[in-house]
Motif scaffolding. Structure first.
Motif, PDB file in Angstrom:
ATOM      1  N   ASN A   2     -43.075  11.613  22.922  1.00 47.10           N
ATOM      2  CA  ASN A   2     -43.522  10.756  22.794  1.00 47.10           C
ATOM      3  C   ASN A   2     -44.339   9.564  24.273  1.00 47.10           C
ATOM      4  O   ASN A   2     -44.721  10.781  25.254  1.00 47.10           O
ATOM      5  CB  ASN A   2     -42.581   9.600  22.763  1.00 47.10           C
ATOM      6  CG  ASN A   2     -41.832   9.882  23.218  1.00 47.10           C
ATOM      7  OD1 ASN A   2     -41.364  10.698  24.466  1.00 47.10           O
ATOM      8  ND2 ASN A   2     -40.626   9.719  23.061  1.00 47.10           N
ATOM      9  N   TYR A  48     -38.081   9.741  32.121  1.00 51.46           N
ATOM     10  CA  TYR A  48     -39.073   8.438  32.434  1.00 51.46           C
ATOM     11  C   TYR A  48     -38.099   7.795  30.412  1.00 51.46           C
ATOM     12  O   TYR A  48     -37.310   8.045  30.111  1.00 51.46           O
ATOM     13  CB  TYR A  48     -40.115   8.608  31.805  1.00 51.46           C
ATOM     14  CG  TYR A  48     -40.629   9.629  32.136  1.00 51.46           C
ATOM     15  CD1 TYR A  48     -41.534   9.189  33.535  1.00 51.46           C
ATOM     16  CD2 TYR A  48     -40.955  10.843  32.306  1.00 51.46           C
ATOM     17  CE1 TYR A  48     -42.587   9.065  33.855  1.00 51.46           C
ATOM     18  CE2 TYR A  48     -41.685  11.282  33.235  1.00 51.46           C
ATOM     19  CZ  TYR A  48     -42.490  10.625  34.400  1.00 51.46           C
ATOM     20  OH  TYR A  48     -43.304  11.370  35.388  1.00 51.46           O
ATOM     21  N   SER A  52     -38.688   5.650  26.584  1.00 54.30           N
ATOM     22  CA  SER A  52     -40.159   5.594  25.463  1.00 54.30           C
ATOM     23  C   SER A  52     -39.390   4.596  24.725  1.00 54.30           C
ATOM     24  O   SER A  52     -38.982   3.630  24.866  1.00 54.30           O
ATOM     25  CB  SER A  52     -40.294   7.168  25.186  1.00 54.30           C
ATOM     26  OG  SER A  52     -41.856   6.935  24.232  1.00 54.30           O
ATOM     27  N   PRO A  91     -44.146   8.220  27.748  1.00 52.40           N
ATOM     28  CA  PRO A  91     -43.431   7.603  29.194  1.00 52.40           C
ATOM     29  C   PRO A  91     -44.416   6.381  29.186  1.00 52.40           C
ATOM     30  O   PRO A  91     -44.849   6.037  30.216  1.00 52.40           O
ATOM     31  CB  PRO A  91     -43.557   8.676  29.618  1.00 52.40           C
ATOM     32  CG  PRO A  91     -45.048   9.089  30.219  1.00 52.40           C
ATOM     33  CD  PRO A  91     -45.597   9.037  28.285  1.00 52.40           C
ATOM     34  N   TYR A 141     -37.598   9.704  25.754  1.00 50.58           N
ATOM     35  CA  TYR A 141     -38.714  10.085  26.218  1.00 50.58           C
ATOM     36  C   TYR A 141     -38.607  11.648  26.277  1.00 50.58           C
ATOM     37  O   TYR A 141     -37.904  12.624  26.531  1.00 50.58           O
ATOM     38  CB  TYR A 141     -39.800   9.839  27.201  1.00 50.58           C
ATOM     39  CG  TYR A 141     -40.453  10.763  28.347  1.00 50.58           C
ATOM     40  CD1 TYR A 141     -41.406  10.604  27.481  1.00 50.58           C
ATOM     41  CD2 TYR A 141     -40.032  12.113  29.148  1.00 50.58           C
ATOM     42  CE1 TYR A 141     -42.672  11.380  27.910  1.00 50.58           C
ATOM     43  CE2 TYR A 141     -41.509  12.367  29.090  1.00 50.58           C
ATOM     44  CZ  TYR A 141     -42.539  12.732  28.675  1.00 50.58           C
ATOM     45  OH  TYR A 141     -43.664  13.437  28.825  1.00 50.58           O
TER      46      TYR A 141
END
Ligand code: UDP
Length: 380
Positions: free
Chosen positions: A323, A262, A264, A325, A318
């Motif tokens: 953190n 992902y 972030s 996503p 990510y």
């Protein structure tokens, strides 16, 4: 356990499903939300300077889908707002998406006239063309224009945003911001464009205000929801109702096939002692700074305040548990990896996957509302 549906996540996917199931089918719904608030990434609140800010980055509602617009209109009044973006390129702000307006901003009139005529001849007037397609144009001048737009607006922004070279990013992502063969300076061309008049959080409160809906905030569903032998267990007991899961699918299956990628963001808000910080709601910085864009929320939700709140978005990797996503990273490899998880999910009869994370798709807000309404019809 007196509930028909267990919904994991109180963003658009989960909240629309909850509302439909509760109000249309009189179902008992329990929502489990990890964060201390509803609304997912749409969550907004008034900050210390009196400005309504979108805590997880700018959310501008736009759609061609009348059903979605009318459905949401049942839960909010709208503030008409047609989003505009400029990009800081070669020391000045130019209109984004790249349009005829931009053409005359960056080239002299003679060159712009020629390019405009060629664009109309090749793509028709009032149309959209992806920058990647423009780069492949047969005509040398159009091709050079494609290269120019790609270099000045896309290539560095995209590398910053996604952490990989623009050439490796799914073309559909770049096509979200096409070149326009018109003078339109709006970021979106959809029929319906607005933001909820009293904010997204209020909209979600209204959506979820139903006696059949209970919500547990600040609770990690993965601690109470377990999968054992293709069966769902909630708080240690077999759950016979339906689970609508809107979180990360890899996490639901304990990352047994590895962590899905992902992207972030580190979102940094600043309150400035000036009435306005910039002329536009959003200024993109494709070629300088570590952040991609600055949003000034007062342009989206007008309010009289001596201060301005701005948001700088610093893209970052990510890291699971560290953190948020925000975006799936739809590459060939990650899609394959996701499909393996989806196959596991499919073996569980009473599990439904819905939303940007659970379906691993770059849904816009209207897309996910439409999808939730469809899934509701399928389920009932
Ligand atoms: N993009 C870009 N330059 C810009 C605006 C967008 O390169 O000035 C690319 C970038 O790869 C971005 C994608 O287009 O991720 C989609 O942009 P959009 O504004 O839709 O992104 P979002 O608001 O969803 O983050």
């Amino acid at each position: 356990m007196n509930m028909d549906y267990l919904i994991i996540g109180a963003g658009f996917a989960g909240s629309v499903m909850a509302e439909r199931l509760a109000s249309r089918c009189d179902k008992k719904v329990h929502i489990i939300e990890k964060r201390p608030h509803i609304g997912g990434n749409c969550y907004d609140e008034v900050d210390s300077s009196g400005v309504l800010v979108h805590r997880y980055g700018p959310h501008l509602f736009h759609t061609e889908n009348r059903v979605v617009y009318e459905y949401l209109s049942g839960f909010t009044q709208w503030h008409n707002y047609r989003h505009k973006v400029v990009a800081h390129v070669d020391g000045r702000n130019i209109a984004i998406p790249f349009s005829f307006t931009t053409l005359y901003q960056v080239f002299d009139d003679v060159k712009a006239d020629v390019l405009k005529a060629k664009l109309i001849e090749r793509y028709g007037e009032g149309n959209k063309v992806s920058v990647l397609e423009l780069r492949e144009a047969e005509d040398e001048e159009l091709k050079a224009l494609g290269e120019y737009v790609y270099e000045k607006i896309f290539v560095h922004y995209t590398a910053k945003q996604w952490g990989i070279p623009a050439s490796e990013v799914n073309p559909a992502v770049l096509a979200r911001v096409p070149v326009l063969t018109s003078y339109d300076t709006h970021y979106f061309q959809d029929t319906y464009q607005a933001v909820p008049q009293s904010g997204y959080t209020r909209l979600f409160e209204t959506l979820l205000d139903h006696p059949n809906i209970s919500i547990a905030l600040g609770e990690d569903a993965l601690e109470t929801l377990k999968i054992i032998d293709k069966q769902l267990y909630y708080e240690g007991e077999r759950f016979e109702g339906t689970v609508i899961f809107t979180g990360m699918l890899d996490a639901l299956f304990d990352h047994c096939y590895g962590v899905l990628p992902y992207r972030s963001l580190d979102l940094r808000f600043e309150v400035c002692d000036q009435e306005y910080y910039q002329d536009n709601a959003v200024v993109n910085y494709p070629n300088e700074h570590e952040y991609t864009r600055i949003t000034e929320f007062k342009h989206i939700h007008p309010v009289k305040s001596p201060q301005a709140t701005i948001l700088k978005e610093y893209p970052q990797n990510y890291i699971n548990g560290k953190n948020i996503p925000y975006y799936p990273m739809p590459t060939e490899d990650s899609k394959e990896q996701y499909e393996r998880y989806a196959a596991l999910a499919q073996e569980i009869d009473n599990l439904v996957l819905l939303g940007r994370l659970a379906e691993y798709r770059y849904y816009d807000m209207d897309d996910i509302v439409a999808r939730a309404l469809d899934v509701f019809e399928e389920l009932t």
